[in-house]
Design an enzyme around this catalytic site. Structure first.
Site, PDB file in Angstrom:
ATOM      1  N   GLU A 125     -13.663 -24.261 -51.950  1.00  0.00           N
ATOM      2  CA  GLU A 125     -13.267 -25.669 -51.864  1.00  0.00           C
ATOM      3  C   GLU A 125     -13.578 -26.354 -53.188  1.00  0.00           C
ATOM      4  O   GLU A 125     -14.743 -26.527 -53.550  1.00  0.00           O
ATOM      5  CB  GLU A 125     -14.008 -26.380 -50.723  1.00  0.00           C
ATOM      6  CG  GLU A 125     -13.676 -27.862 -50.617  1.00  0.00           C
ATOM      7  CD  GLU A 125     -14.536 -28.605 -49.611  1.00  0.00           C
ATOM      8  OE1 GLU A 125     -14.767 -29.818 -49.816  1.00  0.00           O
ATOM      9  OE2 GLU A 125     -14.994 -27.973 -48.626  1.00  0.00           O
ATOM     10  N   LYS A 155     -14.235 -30.844 -39.323  1.00  0.00           N
ATOM     11  CA  LYS A 155     -15.458 -30.595 -40.081  1.00  0.00           C
ATOM     12  C   LYS A 155     -16.534 -31.515 -39.536  1.00  0.00           C
ATOM     13  O   LYS A 155     -16.387 -32.744 -39.579  1.00  0.00           O
ATOM     14  CB  LYS A 155     -15.236 -30.863 -41.577  1.00  0.00           C
ATOM     15  CG  LYS A 155     -16.492 -30.634 -42.406  1.00  0.00           C
ATOM     16  CD  LYS A 155     -16.237 -30.852 -43.888  1.00  0.00           C
ATOM     17  CE  LYS A 155     -16.332 -32.297 -44.291  1.00  0.00           C
ATOM     18  NZ  LYS A 155     -16.383 -32.467 -45.769  1.00  0.00           N
TER      19      LYS A 155
END
Length: 212
Positions: A43, A132
């Site tokens: 990420e 998330k």
């Protein structure tokens, strides 16, 4: 986008490494070290200058070995540009309907940050099946089990304060993967200690694969 698709992107591996560098020029060596250590979820963060401009070249080099997404996406225009530049998935610290809609409409996996049951329901209503949990350290792995009472099919990836011990707990609670920043990357962006990063990443991978 369903979690099954996101799992496919990671190839069943368990770690998404969150990279926050001083500049995007630092990414290449860190990504290569992570891949060599068995970490394929990468990420890149919008808080690192030059991230989107660097993304196409990084995708070209590492496309066969890593799944590279863009995180800290908090604006609709940033979401569109990240997708245009080749992001394989998007991650946000919060839940914004316009950002989520860009990803859903483009069929790009999206991990919006949620914490409360109301935010979980809102994310599901927007077409997101994978969320998330952020900041994960605040609630702990047991929180996922509680959320799965009213949301039995919920799939969630924890982020924020996840270290090796808590990573194991989250995976045991049913998380398919964990998002890890500082406990994995350490101070590599200030020291350049790629050998140290390789040792830490390899230890993470060995332990989580053994426990899973």
């Amino acid at each position: 986008m369903s979690l099954a698709t996101f799992d496919t992107l990671l190839g069943g591996r368990k770690i998404i490494a969150v990279l926050r560098g001083r500049d995007s020029s630092q990414y290449e060596g860190v990504i290569e070290t992570l891949i060599d250590s068995g970490v394929n979820g990468i990420e890149l963060t919008m808080t690192t200058p030059g991230t989107l401009d660097a993304l196409p070249a990084l995708q070209k080099r590492f496309a066969d070995d890593a799944c590279i997404g863009v995180g800290t996406v908090v604006k609709e225009e940033a979401a569109r540009k990240a997708i245009d530049m080749g992001a394989e998935y998007l991650v946000a610290p919060n839940l914004k309907s316009d950002v989520v809609s860009v990803a859903v409409d483009a069929a790009v996996p999206m991990l919006p940050g949620v914490l409360t049951p109301s935010e979980v329901q809102q994310a599901l209503d927007l077409g997101v099946q994978t969320v998330k949990i952020f900041p994960a350290q605040t609630v702990g792995a047991g929180y996922l089990k509680h959320l799965r009472g009213p949301f039995p099919e919920l799939q969630a990836i924890p982020s924020g304060g996840v270290d090796l011990d808590t990573a194991r707990a989250w995976l045991s609670a049913g998380a398919p993967a964990v998002s890890v920043g500082g406990p994995l990357l350490g101070d590599v962006f200030s020291t350049g200690d790629l050998a140290g990063l390789g040792r830490t990443a390899s230890a993470f991978v060995r332990k989580l694969e053994t426990d899973s």
